[in-house]
Design a protein around this motif. Structure first.
Motif, PDB file in Angstrom:
ATOM      1  N   GLN A 134       1.245 -12.907  -8.272  1.00 34.06           N
ATOM      2  CA  GLN A 134       0.798 -11.723  -7.893  1.00 34.06           C
ATOM      3  C   GLN A 134      -0.854 -11.386  -7.995  1.00 34.06           C
ATOM      4  OE1 GLN A 134       2.810  -8.606  -9.790  1.00 34.06           O
ATOM      5  NE2 GLN A 134       2.383  -9.468 -11.931  1.00 34.06           N
ATOM      6  N   ASP A 135      -1.394 -10.702  -7.603  1.00 31.25           N
ATOM      7  CA  ASP A 135      -2.925 -10.342  -7.861  1.00 31.25           C
ATOM      8  C   ASP A 135      -2.755  -8.794  -7.830  1.00 31.25           C
ATOM      9  OD1 ASP A 135      -5.525  -9.486  -7.586  1.00 31.25           O
ATOM     10  OD2 ASP A 135      -6.354 -11.339  -6.286  1.00 31.25           O
ATOM     11  N   ASN A 136      -2.732  -8.398  -8.993  1.00 30.01           N
ATOM     12  CA  ASN A 136      -2.657  -6.910  -8.961  1.00 30.01           C
ATOM     13  C   ASN A 136      -3.839  -6.102  -8.396  1.00 30.01           C
ATOM     14  OD1 ASN A 136       0.164  -7.143  -9.927  1.00 30.01           O
ATOM     15  ND2 ASN A 136      -0.871  -7.106 -12.194  1.00 30.01           N
ATOM     16  N   ALA A 137      -4.898  -6.830  -8.590  1.00 28.68           N
ATOM     17  CA  ALA A 137      -6.121  -6.011  -8.089  1.00 28.68           C
ATOM     18  C   ALA A 137      -6.084  -5.699  -6.591  1.00 28.68           C
ATOM     19  CB  ALA A 137      -7.347  -6.825  -8.762  1.00 28.68           C
ATOM     20  N   GLN A 138      -5.328  -6.759  -5.930  1.00 32.50           N
ATOM     21  CA  GLN A 138      -5.533  -6.759  -4.558  1.00 32.50           C
ATOM     22  C   GLN A 138      -3.925  -6.244  -4.235  1.00 32.50           C
ATOM     23  OE1 GLN A 138      -7.989  -7.345  -2.720  1.00 32.50           O
ATOM     24  NE2 GLN A 138      -9.148  -7.915  -4.464  1.00 32.50           N
ATOM     25  N   ASN A 139      -3.050  -5.708  -5.033  1.00 30.96           N
ATOM     26  CA  ASN A 139      -1.849  -5.218  -4.743  1.00 30.96           C
ATOM     27  C   ASN A 139      -1.025  -6.461  -3.618  1.00 30.96           C
ATOM     28  OD1 ASN A 139      -1.625  -2.964  -6.098  1.00 30.96           O
ATOM     29  ND2 ASN A 139      -2.763  -1.755  -4.398  1.00 30.96           N
ATOM     30  N   THR A 140      -1.360  -7.558  -4.053  1.00 32.31           N
ATOM     31  CA  THR A 140      -0.704  -8.684  -3.132  1.00 32.31           C
ATOM     32  C   THR A 140       0.312  -9.470  -3.770  1.00 32.31           C
ATOM     33  OG1 THR A 140      -2.652  -8.745  -1.742  1.00 32.31           O
ATOM     34  CG2 THR A 140      -1.278 -10.420  -1.832  1.00 32.31           C
ATOM     35  N   VAL A 141       1.448  -9.899  -3.315  1.00 34.06           N
ATOM     36  CA  VAL A 141       2.031 -10.957  -3.892  1.00 34.06           C
ATOM     37  C   VAL A 141       2.250 -12.061  -3.000  1.00 34.06           C
ATOM     38  CG1 VAL A 141       4.657 -11.501  -4.360  1.00 34.06           C
ATOM     39  CG2 VAL A 141       3.670  -9.234  -5.084  1.00 34.06           C
ATOM     40  N   TYR A 142       2.250 -13.187  -3.540  1.00 41.07           N
ATOM     41  CA  TYR A 142       2.276 -14.796  -2.866  1.00 41.07           C
ATOM     42  C   TYR A 142       3.616 -15.457  -2.954  1.00 41.07           C
ATOM     43  CZ  TYR A 142      -2.819 -13.371  -2.856  1.00 41.07           C
ATOM     44  OH  TYR A 142      -4.269 -12.876  -2.768  1.00 41.07           O
ATOM     45  N   LEU A 143       4.031 -16.188  -1.980  1.00 43.24           N
ATOM     46  CA  LEU A 143       4.822 -17.138  -2.063  1.00 43.24           C
ATOM     47  C   LEU A 143       4.280 -18.441  -1.663  1.00 43.24           C
ATOM     48  CD1 LEU A 143       7.973 -17.401  -2.777  1.00 43.24           C
ATOM     49  CD2 LEU A 143       8.451 -17.336  -0.551  1.00 43.24           C
ATOM     50  N   GLN A 144       3.913 -19.209  -2.544  1.00 41.93           N
ATOM     51  CA  GLN A 144       3.736 -20.702  -2.258  1.00 41.93           C
ATOM     52  C   GLN A 144       4.960 -21.609  -2.181  1.00 41.93           C
ATOM     53  OE1 GLN A 144       0.301 -21.932  -1.889  1.00 41.93           O
ATOM     54  NE2 GLN A 144       1.462 -23.800  -1.307  1.00 41.93           N
ATOM     55  N   MET A 145       4.963 -22.124  -0.989  1.00 43.28           N
ATOM     56  CA  MET A 145       5.990 -22.948  -0.809  1.00 43.28           C
ATOM     57  C   MET A 145       5.690 -24.227  -0.372  1.00 43.28           C
ATOM     58  SD  MET A 145       8.134 -20.414   2.083  1.00 43.28           S
ATOM     59  CE  MET A 145       6.758 -20.628   3.245  1.00 43.28           C
ATOM     60  N   ASN A 146       5.911 -25.288  -1.117  1.00 40.94           N
ATOM     61  CA  ASN A 146       5.688 -26.643  -1.122  1.00 40.94           C
ATOM     62  C   ASN A 146       6.878 -27.292  -0.628  1.00 40.94           C
ATOM     63  OD1 ASN A 146       3.105 -26.144  -2.038  1.00 40.94           O
ATOM     64  ND2 ASN A 146       3.821 -26.421  -4.011  1.00 40.94           N
ATOM     65  N   ASN A 147       6.764 -28.711  -0.577  1.00 37.65           N
ATOM     66  CA  ASN A 147       7.881 -29.651   0.025  1.00 37.65           C
ATOM     67  C   ASN A 147       8.736 -28.777   1.001  1.00 37.65           C
ATOM     68  OD1 ASN A 147       9.169 -31.985   0.094  1.00 37.65           O
ATOM     69  ND2 ASN A 147      10.208 -31.350  -2.003  1.00 37.65           N
ATOM     70  N   LEU A 148       8.362 -28.272   1.956  1.00 43.52           N
ATOM     71  CA  LEU A 148       9.157 -27.453   2.865  1.00 43.52           C
ATOM     72  C   LEU A 148      10.392 -28.516   3.299  1.00 43.52           C
ATOM     73  CD1 LEU A 148       6.738 -25.302   4.504  1.00 43.52           C
ATOM     74  CD2 LEU A 148       8.581 -24.541   3.285  1.00 43.52           C
ATOM     75  N   LYS A 149      11.485 -27.795   3.562  1.00 44.44           N
ATOM     76  CA  LYS A 149      12.593 -28.574   4.479  1.00 44.44           C
ATOM     77  C   LYS A 149      13.165 -27.683   5.586  1.00 44.44           C
ATOM     78  CE  LYS A 149      14.267 -30.067  -0.226  1.00 44.44           C
ATOM     79  NZ  LYS A 149      15.510 -30.139  -1.006  1.00 44.44           N
ATOM     80  N   PRO A 150      13.635 -28.365   6.669  1.00 45.10           N
ATOM     81  CA  PRO A 150      13.990 -27.524   7.626  1.00 45.10           C
ATOM     82  C   PRO A 150      14.997 -26.500   7.411  1.00 45.10           C
ATOM     83  CG  PRO A 150      14.171 -29.973   8.104  1.00 45.10           C
ATOM     84  CD  PRO A 150      13.857 -29.799   6.568  1.00 45.10           C
ATOM     85  N   GLU A 151      15.820 -26.379   6.428  1.00 49.18           N
ATOM     86  CA  GLU A 151      16.694 -25.253   6.055  1.00 49.18           C
ATOM     87  C   GLU A 151      15.835 -24.232   5.325  1.00 49.18           C
ATOM     88  OE1 GLU A 151      16.968 -28.452   4.972  1.00 49.18           O
ATOM     89  OE2 GLU A 151      17.683 -28.653   2.894  1.00 49.18           O
ATOM     90  N   SER A 178       0.863  -1.248   0.014  1.00 48.64           N
ATOM     91  CA  SER A 178      -0.033  -0.103  -0.054  1.00 48.64           C
ATOM     92  C   SER A 178       1.128   1.297   0.084  1.00 48.64           C
ATOM     93  CB  SER A 178      -0.684  -0.027   1.149  1.00 48.64           C
ATOM     94  OG  SER A 178      -0.184  -0.067   2.396  1.00 48.64           O
ATOM     95  N   GLU A 179       0.211   2.324  -0.488  1.00 51.35           N
ATOM     96  CA  GLU A 179       1.059   3.547  -0.522  1.00 51.35           C
ATOM     97  C   GLU A 179       2.219   3.645  -1.456  1.00 51.35           C
ATOM     98  OE1 GLU A 179       0.588   4.295   4.299  1.00 51.35           O
ATOM     99  OE2 GLU A 179       2.452   5.093   3.247  1.00 51.35           O
ATOM    100  N   ASN A 180       1.971   4.531  -2.513  1.00 53.56           N
ATOM    101  CA  ASN A 180       2.996   4.563  -3.471  1.00 53.56           C
ATOM    102  C   ASN A 180       3.380   3.430  -4.319  1.00 53.56           C
ATOM    103  OD1 ASN A 180       3.459   7.457  -2.672  1.00 53.56           O
ATOM    104  ND2 ASN A 180       4.621   6.411  -1.065  1.00 53.56           N
ATOM    105  N   THR A 181       2.421   2.374  -4.582  1.00 45.37           N
ATOM    106  CA  THR A 181       2.574   1.176  -5.089  1.00 45.37           C
ATOM    107  C   THR A 181       3.109   1.240  -6.337  1.00 45.37           C
ATOM    108  OG1 THR A 181       0.330   0.915  -5.588  1.00 45.37           O
ATOM    109  CG2 THR A 181       1.344   0.079  -3.652  1.00 45.37           C
ATOM    110  N   TYR A 182       2.616   2.750  -7.120  1.00 43.29           N
ATOM    111  CA  TYR A 182       2.822   2.959  -8.533  1.00 43.29           C
ATOM    112  C   TYR A 182       4.418   2.889  -8.605  1.00 43.29           C
ATOM    113  CZ  TYR A 182       3.817   7.578  -7.095  1.00 43.29           C
ATOM    114  OH  TYR A 182       4.263   8.696  -6.149  1.00 43.29           O
TER     115      TYR A 182
END
Length: 124
Positions: free
Chosen positions: A72-89, A25-29
């Protein structure tokens, strides 16, 4: 300055999945790239994944390629990080960052706007 707020962290067993969200939010342009960084204990903050907000082109660190997906969902100004097969590291504090310059999409020094971070803990 762009205001960034992360959410979605938590605890997960190895092999599980989590999805992180970053709302801008704010100044996303002024932003052309949004990235996820992580900082683990004793390790310098490293770039994990990034996305060019205009083209949608993505970049990944070798350690997460094939397991993590940034979107990303530009309409919601949101970026996602889907993390699968997670490891302890993968354990660490995950930060969302934004920049308006053109350069290395995973270089920490190029990013001027940062969120407060969200903790991800992966147990074996």
């Amino acid at each position: 300055q762009v205001h960034l707020v992360e959410s979605g962290g938590g605890e997960m067993q190895a092999g599980g999945s989590l999805r992180l969200s970053c709302v801008a939010s704010e100044n996303t342009y002024r932003t052309n790239t949004v990235a996820w960084f992580r900082q683990s204990s004793g390790i310098e903050r490293e770039g994990v994944a990034s996305i060019y907000t205009g083209s949608g082109n993505t970049y990944y660190a070798r350690s997460v390629r094939g397991r993590f997906t940034i979107s990303q969902d530009n309409a919601q100004n949101t970026v996602y990080l889907q993390m699968n097969n997670l490891k302890p590291e993968d354990t660490g504090v995950y930060y969302c960052a934004a920049k308006s310059s053109i350069g290395n999409p995973l270089a920490r020094a190029e990013y001027s706007d940062w969120g407060q971070g969200t903790q991800v803990t992966v147990s074996s």
